[in-house]
Design a protein around this motif. Structure first.
Motif, PDB file in Angstrom:
ATOM      1  N   PHE A   1       0.806  -1.228   0.000  1.00  0.00           N
ATOM      2  CA  PHE A   1       0.000   0.000   0.000  1.00  0.00           C
ATOM      3  C   PHE A   1       0.842   1.282   0.000  1.00  0.00           C
ATOM      4  CE2 PHE A   1      -2.899  -3.051   2.229  1.00  0.00           C
ATOM      5  CZ  PHE A   1      -3.748  -3.267   1.145  1.00  0.00           C
ATOM      6  N   PHE A   2       2.189   1.166  -0.129  1.00  0.00           N
ATOM      7  CA  PHE A   2       2.998   2.367  -0.273  1.00  0.00           C
ATOM      8  C   PHE A   2       3.171   2.640  -1.758  1.00  0.00           C
ATOM      9  CE2 PHE A   2       6.740   5.040  -0.617  1.00  0.00           C
ATOM     10  CZ  PHE A   2       6.552   5.947   0.407  1.00  0.00           C
ATOM     11  N   LYS A   3       2.861   3.850  -2.165  1.00  0.00           N
ATOM     12  CA  LYS A   3       3.021   4.255  -3.561  1.00  0.00           C
ATOM     13  C   LYS A   3       4.179   5.253  -3.638  1.00  0.00           C
ATOM     14  CE  LYS A   3       0.757   6.662  -7.359  1.00  0.00           C
ATOM     15  NZ  LYS A   3       1.850   7.560  -7.588  1.00  0.00           N
ATOM     16  N   THR A   4       5.241   4.844  -4.297  1.00  0.00           N
ATOM     17  CA  THR A   4       6.397   5.718  -4.457  1.00  0.00           C
ATOM     18  C   THR A   4       6.088   6.757  -5.520  1.00  0.00           C
ATOM     19  OG1 THR A   4       7.881   3.900  -3.898  1.00  0.00           O
ATOM     20  CG2 THR A   4       8.856   5.803  -5.016  1.00  0.00           C
TER      21      THR A   4
ATOM     22  N   TYR B   1      10.015   9.831  -1.651  1.00  0.00           N
ATOM     23  CA  TYR B   1       8.752  10.508  -1.358  1.00  0.00           C
ATOM     24  C   TYR B   1       7.610   9.643  -1.879  1.00  0.00           C
ATOM     25  CZ  TYR B   1       4.856  13.736  -2.261  1.00  0.00           C
ATOM     26  OH  TYR B   1       3.628  14.331  -2.328  1.00  0.00           O
ATOM     27  N   GLY B   2       6.557   9.508  -1.075  1.00  0.00           N
ATOM     28  CA  GLY B   2       5.416   8.724  -1.529  1.00  0.00           C
ATOM     29  C   GLY B   2       4.244   8.800  -0.581  1.00  0.00           C
ATOM     30  N   PHE B   3       3.291   7.910  -0.823  1.00  0.00           N
ATOM     31  CA  PHE B   3       2.015   7.883  -0.110  1.00  0.00           C
ATOM     32  C   PHE B   3       1.797   6.500   0.484  1.00  0.00           C
ATOM     33  CE2 PHE B   3       1.935  10.562  -3.806  1.00  0.00           C
ATOM     34  CZ  PHE B   3       1.344  11.727  -3.376  1.00  0.00           C
ATOM     35  N   TYR B   4       1.147   6.452   1.649  1.00  0.00           N
ATOM     36  CA  TYR B   4       0.812   5.158   2.257  1.00  0.00           C
ATOM     37  C   TYR B   4      -0.604   5.195   2.803  1.00  0.00           C
ATOM     38  CZ  TYR B   4       0.263   1.407   5.521  1.00  0.00           C
ATOM     39  OH  TYR B   4      -0.252   0.333   6.187  1.00  0.00           O
ATOM     40  N   GLY B   5      -1.305   4.099   2.607  1.00  0.00           N
ATOM     41  CA  GLY B   5      -2.634   3.893   3.172  1.00  0.00           C
ATOM     42  C   GLY B   5      -3.333   2.788   2.406  1.00  0.00           C
ATOM     43  N   SER B   6      -4.112   1.973   3.092  1.00  0.00           N
ATOM     44  CA  SER B   6      -4.813   0.887   2.408  1.00  0.00           C
ATOM     45  C   SER B   6      -5.964   1.406   1.546  1.00  0.00           C
ATOM     46  CB  SER B   6      -5.328  -0.151   3.421  1.00  0.00           C
ATOM     47  OG  SER B   6      -6.202   0.471   4.343  1.00  0.00           O
ATOM     48  N   ASP B   7      -6.500   2.567   1.880  1.00  0.00           N
ATOM     49  CA  ASP B   7      -7.551   3.203   1.090  1.00  0.00           C
ATOM     50  C   ASP B   7      -6.877   4.167   0.105  1.00  0.00           C
ATOM     51  OD1 ASP B   7      -9.599   4.734   0.005  1.00  0.00           O
ATOM     52  OD2 ASP B   7     -10.540   5.186   1.933  1.00  0.00           O
ATOM     53  N   PRO B   8      -6.956   3.899  -1.201  1.00  0.00           N
ATOM     54  CA  PRO B   8      -6.263   4.760  -2.166  1.00  0.00           C
ATOM     55  C   PRO B   8      -6.779   6.199  -2.184  1.00  0.00           C
ATOM     56  CG  PRO B   8      -7.657   3.174  -3.292  1.00  0.00           C
ATOM     57  CD  PRO B   8      -7.675   2.816  -1.830  1.00  0.00           C
ATOM     58  N   TYR B   9      -7.913   6.448  -1.565  1.00  0.00           N
ATOM     59  CA  TYR B   9      -8.471   7.803  -1.521  1.00  0.00           C
ATOM     60  C   TYR B   9      -8.198   8.491  -0.184  1.00  0.00           C
ATOM     61  CZ  TYR B   9     -10.725   6.092  -5.677  1.00  0.00           C
ATOM     62  OH  TYR B   9     -10.939   5.563  -6.916  1.00  0.00           O
TER      63      TYR B   9
ATOM     64  N   TYR C   1       4.648  10.920   2.825  1.00  0.00           N
ATOM     65  CA  TYR C   1       5.857  10.663   3.612  1.00  0.00           C
ATOM     66  C   TYR C   1       7.096  11.008   2.807  1.00  0.00           C
ATOM     67  CZ  TYR C   1       2.682   7.759   6.352  1.00  0.00           C
ATOM     68  OH  TYR C   1       1.639   7.311   7.108  1.00  0.00           O
ATOM     69  N   GLU C   2       8.135  11.396   3.527  1.00  0.00           N
ATOM     70  CA  GLU C   2       9.457  11.516   2.938  1.00  0.00           C
ATOM     71  C   GLU C   2      10.406  10.762   3.861  1.00  0.00           C
ATOM     72  OE1 GLU C   2      12.755  14.957   2.204  1.00  0.00           O
ATOM     73  OE2 GLU C   2      10.707  15.390   1.490  1.00  0.00           O
ATOM     74  N   ALA C   3      11.107   9.804   3.293  1.00  0.00           N
ATOM     75  CA  ALA C   3      12.058   9.002   4.067  1.00  0.00           C
ATOM     76  C   ALA C   3      13.459   9.291   3.561  1.00  0.00           C
ATOM     77  CB  ALA C   3      11.736   7.518   3.924  1.00  0.00           C
TER      78      ALA C   3
ATOM     79  N   SER D   1       1.211  13.669  13.014  1.00  0.00           N
ATOM     80  CA  SER D   1       2.399  13.230  12.280  1.00  0.00           C
ATOM     81  C   SER D   1       2.939  11.923  12.852  1.00  0.00           C
ATOM     82  CB  SER D   1       3.497  14.297  12.328  1.00  0.00           C
ATOM     83  OG  SER D   1       3.177  15.397  11.536  1.00  0.00           O
ATOM     84  N   HIS D   2       3.041  11.845  14.159  1.00  0.00           N
ATOM     85  CA  HIS D   2       3.551  10.621  14.779  1.00  0.00           C
ATOM     86  C   HIS D   2       2.605   9.448  14.555  1.00  0.00           C
ATOM     87  CE1 HIS D   2       6.734  12.498  17.662  1.00  0.00           C
ATOM     88  NE2 HIS D   2       6.922  12.816  16.400  1.00  0.00           N
ATOM     89  N   GLN D   3       1.300   9.699  14.529  1.00  0.00           N
ATOM     90  CA  GLN D   3       0.352   8.624  14.241  1.00  0.00           C
ATOM     91  C   GLN D   3       0.564   8.119  12.818  1.00  0.00           C
ATOM     92  OE1 GLN D   3      -2.025   6.993  16.376  1.00  0.00           O
ATOM     93  NE2 GLN D   3      -1.703   5.616  14.644  1.00  0.00           N
ATOM     94  N   ALA D   4       0.760   9.034  11.873  1.00  0.00           N
ATOM     95  CA  ALA D   4       1.030   8.636  10.488  1.00  0.00           C
ATOM     96  C   ALA D   4       2.323   7.826  10.406  1.00  0.00           C
ATOM     97  CB  ALA D   4       1.087   9.871   9.573  1.00  0.00           C
ATOM     98  N   CYS D   5       3.366   8.263  11.122  1.00  0.00           N
ATOM     99  CA  CYS D   5       4.627   7.520  11.169  1.00  0.00           C
ATOM    100  C   CYS D   5       4.406   6.112  11.741  1.00  0.00           C
ATOM    101  CB  CYS D   5       5.667   8.255  12.002  1.00  0.00           C
ATOM    102  SG  CYS D   5       6.361   9.751  11.275  1.00  0.00           S
ATOM    103  N   ALA D   6       3.650   6.039  12.829  1.00  0.00           N
ATOM    104  CA  ALA D   6       3.373   4.735  13.463  1.00  0.00           C
ATOM    105  C   ALA D   6       2.619   3.824  12.514  1.00  0.00           C
ATOM    106  CB  ALA D   6       2.581   4.949  14.754  1.00  0.00           C
ATOM    107  N   ASN D   7       1.672   4.383  11.761  1.00  0.00           N
ATOM    108  CA  ASN D   7       0.897   3.571  10.816  1.00  0.00           C
ATOM    109  C   ASN D   7       1.799   2.931   9.769  1.00  0.00           C
ATOM    110  OD1 ASN D   7      -1.400   4.383  12.185  1.00  0.00           O
ATOM    111  ND2 ASN D   7      -2.020   5.863  10.653  1.00  0.00           N
ATOM    112  N   LEU D   8       2.721   3.700   9.219  1.00  0.00           N
ATOM    113  CA  LEU D   8       3.624   3.158   8.214  1.00  0.00           C
ATOM    114  C   LEU D   8       4.641   2.189   8.837  1.00  0.00           C
ATOM    115  CD1 LEU D   8       4.725   2.935   5.355  1.00  0.00           C
ATOM    116  CD2 LEU D   8       5.995   5.065   5.744  1.00  0.00           C
ATOM    117  N   MET D   9       5.241   2.569   9.948  1.00  0.00           N
ATOM    118  CA  MET D   9       6.259   1.710  10.555  1.00  0.00           C
ATOM    119  C   MET D   9       5.690   0.373  11.036  1.00  0.00           C
ATOM    120  SD  MET D   9       9.085   3.083   9.980  1.00  0.00           S
ATOM    121  CE  MET D   9      10.068   1.874  10.867  1.00  0.00           C
TER     122      MET D   9
END
Length: 192
Positions: free
Chosen positions: A64-67, A84-92, A97-99, A180-188
């Motif tokens: 679900f990560f789109k680069t 740089y990219g996007f993460y989430g199971s719902d494409p909408y 994120y930038e790593a 921001s930290h919640q978004a980080c936690a979701n991806l990690m």
């Protein structure tokens, strides 16, 4: 007299119980910072000194990560990659994120954190002539305003905060540190 002694004993037991509960409440609510500069409050630690070495592929190959872009790292001191990219199971409903990746945790802390501080938070200055590394600077901005055809000021930071995990600095979309930290936690939580 036995009734008075019994009353005093009950009062003493009640006072001891209240004191024990008060001590427990204070101990549970106290700040247990260990003085090493890392934060463990909230959903994810701001700094995790793990020995694991992350690569750009660890993020880009996450389900679900789109680069969107692999940045040119010239000018990003000591970095080995940036994505740089996007993460989430719902494409909408995906977060951005930038790593940034460094040879090791010490290098990420010593050289990468300064650059991340420039690009995140309320004090971020996202102007090309001010940022030391301006690759992808437009991806780090978001517009805010009253709507209409002209959406207003477009130099607001998209990433309010970041985390440092091993050799990776992960900047995560959010309007404040908590989101921001919640978004980080979701991806990690899904990075392998």
């Amino acid at each position: 007299m036995t009734q008075a002694t019994s009353g005093r004993a009950r009062l003493l037991i009640l006072l001891v119980a209240i004191a024990a509960l008060s001590i427990a409440a204070v101990a549970c609510g106290s700040d247990s910072g260990d003085g090493d500069g890392s934060s463990t409050e909230g959903v994810i630690a701001k700094i995790d000194a793990t020995d694991r070495i992350y690569t750009a592929d660890d993020i880009m190959n996450t389900e679900f990560f789109k680069t969107d872009d692999e940045y040119d790292i010239e000018g990003l001191e000591a970095a080995v990659a940036a994505v740089y990219g996007f993460y989430g199971s719902d494409p909408y409903n995906r977060q951005e994120y930038e790593a940034r990746f460094y040879p090791d945790h010490a290098t990420a802390m010593a050289q990468g954190v300064d650059y991340a501080d420039e690009a995140t938070g309320a004090e971020a200055v996202l102007l090309k002539d001010v940022q030391r590394w301006d690759e992808g600077i437009t991806d780090r901005r978001q517009c805010a305003g009253n709507g209409g055809h002209h959406s207003g000021k477009c130099d607001n930071p998209k990433y309010f905060d970041y985390i440092v995990v091993g050799n990776m600095i992960l900047m995560c979309q959010g309007k404040d540190t908590e989101t921001s930290h919640q978004a980080c936690a979701n991806l990690m939580a899904v990075v392998q």
